[in-house]
Write an enzyme that holds these catalytic residues in place. Structure first.
Site, PDB file in Angstrom:
ATOM      1  N   HIS A   1     -19.339  -2.024 -14.605  1.00 11.46           N
ATOM      2  CA  HIS A   1     -19.322  -1.164 -13.425  1.00 11.46           C
ATOM      3  C   HIS A   1     -20.253   0.007 -13.680  1.00 11.46           C
ATOM      4  O   HIS A   1     -20.029   0.819 -14.572  1.00 11.46           O
ATOM      5  CB  HIS A   1     -17.892  -0.671 -13.155  1.00 11.46           C
ATOM      6  CG  HIS A   1     -17.799   0.352 -12.061  1.00 11.46           C
ATOM      7  ND1 HIS A   1     -16.670   1.101 -11.844  1.00 11.46           N
ATOM      8  CD2 HIS A   1     -18.699   0.760 -11.121  1.00 11.46           C
ATOM      9  CE1 HIS A   1     -16.871   1.915 -10.821  1.00 11.46           C
ATOM     10  NE2 HIS A   1     -18.094   1.737 -10.376  1.00 11.46           N
TER      11      HIS A   1
ATOM     12  N   HIS B   1     -19.261   3.047 -16.177  1.00 10.36           N
ATOM     13  CA  HIS B   1     -17.882   3.480 -15.914  1.00 10.36           C
ATOM     14  C   HIS B   1     -16.887   2.647 -16.699  1.00 10.36           C
ATOM     15  O   HIS B   1     -15.964   3.170 -17.318  1.00 10.36           O
ATOM     16  CB  HIS B   1     -17.603   3.370 -14.417  1.00 10.36           C
ATOM     17  CG  HIS B   1     -16.165   3.542 -14.033  1.00 10.36           C
ATOM     18  ND1 HIS B   1     -15.260   2.497 -14.042  1.00 10.36           N
ATOM     19  CD2 HIS B   1     -15.477   4.630 -13.636  1.00 10.36           C
ATOM     20  CE1 HIS B   1     -14.073   2.947 -13.657  1.00 10.36           C
ATOM     21  NE2 HIS B   1     -14.178   4.227 -13.402  1.00 10.36           N
ATOM     22  N   HIS B   2     -17.036   1.333 -16.674  1.00 15.29           N
ATOM     23  CA  HIS B   2     -16.156   0.475 -17.472  1.00 15.29           C
ATOM     24  C   HIS B   2     -16.819  -0.868 -17.713  1.00 15.29           C
ATOM     25  O   HIS B   2     -17.772  -1.248 -17.019  1.00 15.29           O
ATOM     26  CB  HIS B   2     -14.776   0.298 -16.806  1.00 15.29           C
ATOM     27  CG  HIS B   2     -14.744  -0.661 -15.661  1.00 15.29           C
ATOM     28  ND1 HIS B   2     -14.350  -0.323 -14.379  1.00 15.29           N
ATOM     29  CD2 HIS B   2     -15.030  -1.996 -15.573  1.00 15.29           C
ATOM     30  CE1 HIS B   2     -14.399  -1.366 -13.582  1.00 15.29           C
ATOM     31  NE2 HIS B   2     -14.814  -2.396 -14.287  1.00 15.29           N
TER      32      HIS B   2
ATOM     33  N   MET C   1      -7.290   3.620  -8.435  1.00 11.77           N
ATOM     34  CA  MET C   1      -6.576   2.507  -9.059  1.00 11.77           C
ATOM     35  C   MET C   1      -5.320   3.051  -9.719  1.00 11.77           C
ATOM     36  O   MET C   1      -5.163   4.261  -9.908  1.00 11.77           O
ATOM     37  CB  MET C   1      -7.436   1.787 -10.097  1.00 11.77           C
ATOM     38  CG  MET C   1      -8.618   1.036  -9.546  1.00 11.77           C
ATOM     39  SD  MET C   1      -9.440   0.048 -10.838  1.00 11.77           S
ATOM     40  CE  MET C   1     -10.808  -0.624  -9.897  1.00 11.77           C
TER      41      MET C   1
ATOM     42  N   HIS D   1      -8.359   6.596 -11.539  1.00  9.20           N
ATOM     43  CA  HIS D   1      -9.671   7.210 -11.319  1.00  9.20           C
ATOM     44  C   HIS D   1      -9.562   8.729 -11.221  1.00  9.20           C
ATOM     45  O   HIS D   1      -8.701   9.342 -11.853  1.00  9.20           O
ATOM     46  CB  HIS D   1     -10.332   6.583 -10.088  1.00  9.20           C
ATOM     47  CG  HIS D   1     -10.868   5.208 -10.311  1.00  9.20           C
ATOM     48  ND1 HIS D   1     -11.542   4.483  -9.357  1.00  9.20           N
ATOM     49  CD2 HIS D   1     -10.835   4.404 -11.409  1.00  9.20           C
ATOM     50  CE1 HIS D   1     -11.896   3.301  -9.853  1.00  9.20           C
ATOM     51  NE2 HIS D   1     -11.475   3.227 -11.096  1.00  9.20           N
TER      52      HIS D   1
ATOM     53  N   HIS E   1      -4.989   2.943 -16.624  1.00  4.75           N
ATOM     54  CA  HIS E   1      -6.270   3.178 -15.948  1.00  4.75           C
ATOM     55  C   HIS E   1      -6.070   3.628 -14.509  1.00  4.75           C
ATOM     56  O   HIS E   1      -5.391   2.970 -13.721  1.00  4.75           O
ATOM     57  CB  HIS E   1      -7.124   1.911 -15.960  1.00  4.75           C
ATOM     58  CG  HIS E   1      -8.402   2.059 -15.184  1.00  4.75           C
ATOM     59  ND1 HIS E   1      -9.391   2.950 -15.540  1.00  4.75           N
ATOM     60  CD2 HIS E   1      -8.844   1.465 -14.044  1.00  4.75           C
ATOM     61  CE1 HIS E   1     -10.386   2.875 -14.675  1.00  4.75           C
ATOM     62  NE2 HIS E   1     -10.071   1.979 -13.753  1.00  4.75           N
TER      63      HIS E   1
ATOM     64  N   TYR F   1     -21.496  -3.587  -9.423  1.00  2.00           N
ATOM     65  CA  TYR F   1     -20.740  -4.427 -10.352  1.00  2.00           C
ATOM     66  C   TYR F   1     -21.650  -5.585 -10.756  1.00  2.00           C
ATOM     67  O   TYR F   1     -21.984  -6.441  -9.943  1.00  2.00           O
ATOM     68  CB  TYR F   1     -19.465  -4.950  -9.709  1.00  2.00           C
ATOM     69  CG  TYR F   1     -18.311  -3.974  -9.796  1.00  2.00           C
ATOM     70  CD1 TYR F   1     -17.307  -4.129 -10.744  1.00  2.00           C
ATOM     71  CD2 TYR F   1     -18.243  -2.880  -8.948  1.00  2.00           C
ATOM     72  CE1 TYR F   1     -16.270  -3.229 -10.842  1.00  2.00           C
ATOM     73  CE2 TYR F   1     -17.204  -1.968  -9.034  1.00  2.00           C
ATOM     74  CZ  TYR F   1     -16.219  -2.151  -9.981  1.00  2.00           C
ATOM     75  OH  TYR F   1     -15.193  -1.252 -10.085  1.00  2.00           O
TER      76      TYR F   1
END
Length: 429
Positions: free
Chosen positions: A169, A100-101, A326, A253, A251, A68
């Site tokens: 991320h 990833h985001h 998540m 995973h 959202h 991160y």
């Protein structure tokens, strides 16, 4: 309204007739994810508009699975209030599998030394870590987002000294050491203010180890919620004591295959803000609602995720890694209210052996379960049905954070969608 996976193939040569269909070759094929019933019309953004990029600069991604990386920005130099009317991702070519985001948080002001500096998000103290106030962002598979023509997200307000922290991320399961990235976000904004200020509300399951999914399950359900008592903190001073929701962004995973953001009015479930029974991690697009829906005093929200964990052999926990889980919904609405989020997570008071333990100890104990035993998994499901939850309700401006132990929120009446209008004749629709 579910996510649809379109498989396509095409050839450069037109067939002469139906018997002359030619092979498309290795390049003329692919897969496209989309919401077939949620088409996005790109508006005309010509006129007095400005763009600004929030970008990582040649960041060398470390050879570890999860990273991160944050970078702090300020918009205080705009001089006056503007409206953000579009945001889009800027993913460096070749980095698509690894980013990833990207989330941008609107946080309390940081000292000048942190502005335009990039750093590890959660290794430099709480002061510079992303706060809980998500402002906008992008998830894997997402596309450009345009605000409705009467709404804009306010930035650069005279009293606004916020720092905008961009969190990227990186997911690097191959542990590559040669990845250098300059991805980020681009915002489009205008000094010509629209009628309403937009807001973003975060709701769902609190991210952390108390969010647990046992292995060997085909349809394990977790829920987070936002109680009416929390929503009233933001709604009580709004015109008509309500706001209008115009988009939802769900959202989760890799294990999730269904997500629903439920809407309750006075305890009774009404039409959900979003319901995707074919959720796919590879397509996390913000959904514009077909019509704006009021969120009123007395309303509450439930975010529900369904997981298939048959590929796992031990507990999957809530967390930041792609292999963690998540269950979060971001609700876009107007006009803006003084409320940023409300989340909930179970406390496991129905399991005597762990009810007085702290979360890390609870996890250690439950990892010792024989999860292959169907009866053990059934017992855990039953305990999850009955456990109490810790709910949190928070805002940045004015600042408040409230915690409360509550029963799990359940609708007093279940919503049943109306029957579709399709007419069937001789087995054909």
């Amino acid at each position: 309204d579910d996510t649809v996976r379109i498989i396509f193939a095409h050839s450069e040569d037109d067939p002469n007739d139906e018997n002359d269909l030619r092979w498309h070759g290795t390049e003329g094929r692919g897969v496209k994810f989309m919401y077939l019933l949620n088409a996005v019309t790109k508006p005309d953004l010509s006129g007095n508009i400005i763009t600004r990029d929030m970008i990582q600069t040649n960041y060398h991604v470390p050879p570890q699975v999860t990273t991160y990386r944050c970078k702090a920005f300020t918009l205080s130099n705009l001089g006056k209030k503007h409206h953000m009317i579009k945001f889009e991702s800027h993913i460096q070519r070749g980095m698509e599998p690894y980013v990833h985001h990207i989330l941008v948080y609107k946080c309390p002001p940081l000292s000048k030394e942190w502005i335009n500096k990039d750093y590890f998000c959660y290794l430099n103290g709480r002061e510079v870590a992303p706060c809980g106030s998500v402002f906008f962002g992008w998830e894997y598979g997402g596309q450009d987002f345009y605000f409705p023509d009467n709404v804009g997200m306010p930035i650069g307000e005279p009293e606004d000294d916020a720092t905008y922290i961009m969190e990227v991320h990186y997911n690097n399961p191959e542990l590559r050491s040669d990845l250098v990235d300059s991805s980020g976000m681009r915002i489009t904004f205008t000094p010509d203010l629209r009628k309403y200020d937009a807001g973003l509300l975060t709701t769902g399951v609190q991210i952390g180890p108390t969010h647990m999914i046992p292995p060997h399950e085909t349809d394990f359900v977790n829920t987070g919620f936002c109680q009416a008592e929390c929503l009233e903190q933001g709604l009580k001073d709004m015109p008509g004591q309500q706001v209008k929701v115009f988009a939802a962004w769900q959202h989760s995973h890799l294990l999730a295959y269904a997500m629903t953001t439920k809407h309750l009015r006075n305890g009774k479930e009404i039409e959900p803000f979003a319901d995707d029974q074919a959720y796919d991690f590879n397509y996390q697009q913000i959904r514009l609602l077909r019509k704006e829906v009021p969120l009123k005093m007395g309303d509450s929200l439930i975010t529900q995720c369904t997981y298939d964990s048959t590929s796992r052999t031990n507990l999957t926990l809530g967390g930041e890694a792609t292999t963690d889980e998540m269950c979060i919904s971001f609700i876009f609405y107007y006009p803006r209210m003084p409320l940023d989020g409300c989340l909930a997570d179970p406390i496991f008071d129905t399991i005597p052996e762990i009810k007085d333990m702290k979360p890390p100890e609870q996890v250690k104990f439950l990892q010792g379960y024989n999860w292959k035993d169907r009866h053990a998994r059934l017992l855990f499901r039953n305990n999850m049905e009955k456990t109490k939850y810790r709910s949190s309700c928070y805002a940045r401006n004015p600042s408040f954070l409230n915690f409360k132990t509550v029963d799990r929120l359940r609708p007093t009446e279940i919503y049943h969608p109306p029957q579709r209008d399709c007419q069937k004749d001789n087995g054909q629709v």
